[in-house]
Each structure stands twice: as structure tokens, then as C-alpha cells.
Design a protein around this motif. Sequence first.
Motif, short mmCIF file in Angstrom:
data_model
loop_
_atom_site.label_atom_id
_atom_site.label_comp_id
_atom_site.label_asym_id
_atom_site.label_seq_id
_atom_site.Cartn_x
_atom_site.Cartn_y
_atom_site.Cartn_z
N TRP A 173 9.87 -7.32 -7.28
CA TRP A 173 9.87 -8.20 -6.38
C TRP A 173 9.51 -9.52 -7.09
CZ3 TRP A 173 6.17 -4.63 -7.81
CH2 TRP A 173 4.88 -4.91 -7.70
N LYS B 233 9.60 -3.91 2.67
CA LYS B 233 8.54 -4.57 2.06
C LYS B 233 8.77 -6.28 2.17
CE LYS B 233 6.85 -0.78 -0.71
NZ LYS B 233 6.01 -0.50 -1.71
N THR B 234 7.40 -6.74 2.01
CA THR B 234 7.56 -8.33 1.88
C THR B 234 6.64 -8.60 0.63
OG1 THR B 234 7.73 -8.44 4.25
CG2 THR B 234 7.07 -10.39 3.00
N PRO B 235 6.89 -9.28 -0.39
CA PRO B 235 8.46 -9.81 -0.40
C PRO B 235 9.18 -8.50 -0.78
CG PRO B 235 6.97 -10.29 -2.25
CD PRO B 235 6.27 -9.59 -1.42
N ALA B 236 10.56 -8.79 -0.47
CA ALA B 236 11.64 -7.59 -0.40
C ALA B 236 12.02 -7.33 -2.17
CB ALA B 236 12.89 -8.23 -0.10
#
Length: 180
Positions: free
Chosen positions: A170, A18-21
Motif C-alpha cells: 500500500w 482496505k484504505t489505503p488500498a
Amino acid sequence: MTVVPDAGTPTGCRDTSKTPANLLENPHFECDTMPSEWSAIYGTLELAAGGRSGRAAKLTTTAAGGRLAYAKEFAVDAGMKTFCFSAYISGTAPFMRMRVLRVLNGGVQEVAQSDQLFGDFRRTPLGMPLKVGNENAPKLQLVFEVQTNRTDGMNAMPGDTMLVDDVDVWESASNCAETR
């Protein structure tokens, strides 16, 4: 039908999808026999089959109650930032509380969200933001607790359970509005 973990597909024990991690290690409880990142404070902790995406952390309450904590405090860089927290929860206890503690210079700031537990997994909360200011590297800690001191009497009893799966933490640029 395959259930896709909310916190993404783990690579090893770290979620990199995922972004952000996701900032947590082992957010799905799929690594190790008992993840060292997680610990029980009161109650008993075990891994249980039938989680939302495989295994889940299962906390069984005792007379003292039950708390599940992410044992590693994670330090964050100084500067005004927003951190977001969510997880999938189910269980037999009536209510749970998710607490995020910001530890800095011997003091603690808390952000908390209480939710009712159900037999099926439900995401709670849908992004609970915590703003961190310009302090020197504060540490954050995540705690899930079965509630035993509610004023309405809807308290957990010894033997009640809470299952936690797909925990997601996150750093947000949009006040937790990211699609996760």
C-alpha cells in the motif's frame, strides 16, 4: 473461529477492503488455479490448501534455491511517496528474504528484510517502507526468496518449502503506521 485475511476480503481477484488500498491483484491466492500475477524463479510453485486464509502460494526449493515474484511490475506516480509491504509467511526452510526492487532508468534500488521461517504463519515484516522520489514513474517489483547463501550456514536445502499468503502492498501517508 474464522481467520480474517490480513490483506482484507477479496472482491474478485482485487482486494478493495482496505484504505489505503492493496495495490496487488490476487494477494490471497484464492483466484485462478495458478495465479498469473505470481511466478517462480528457481524452485516450483503451486497453490496449497491450509494457507492463513484458505490457499497459499507454496514454493519448493531446488538445488538452485527458490524465488517467488509478483510478476507484474506496478508503476507508481512520480512524487515523494512511501510504499509499504507485508505478508504472512511459513515453511520448512530456515530463512527467507522479502525484497522490494525499484526499477528506474535501467538501475535498481533494493530494500530487503530477512526473517526466520516457522511452521505457523507470521507477518513479516510489519511494514517495510520504501520511499520513492520525484522520478518519472518508477516500477516496483516484489520478490520472496528462500535463502541459500547465508554466511551462518542456515541455508535451505532442496525440498524445503516456503508458504506465502495475504500479501499487502500500500501507499502510506504515515510511514507504514496504518492499522492493516
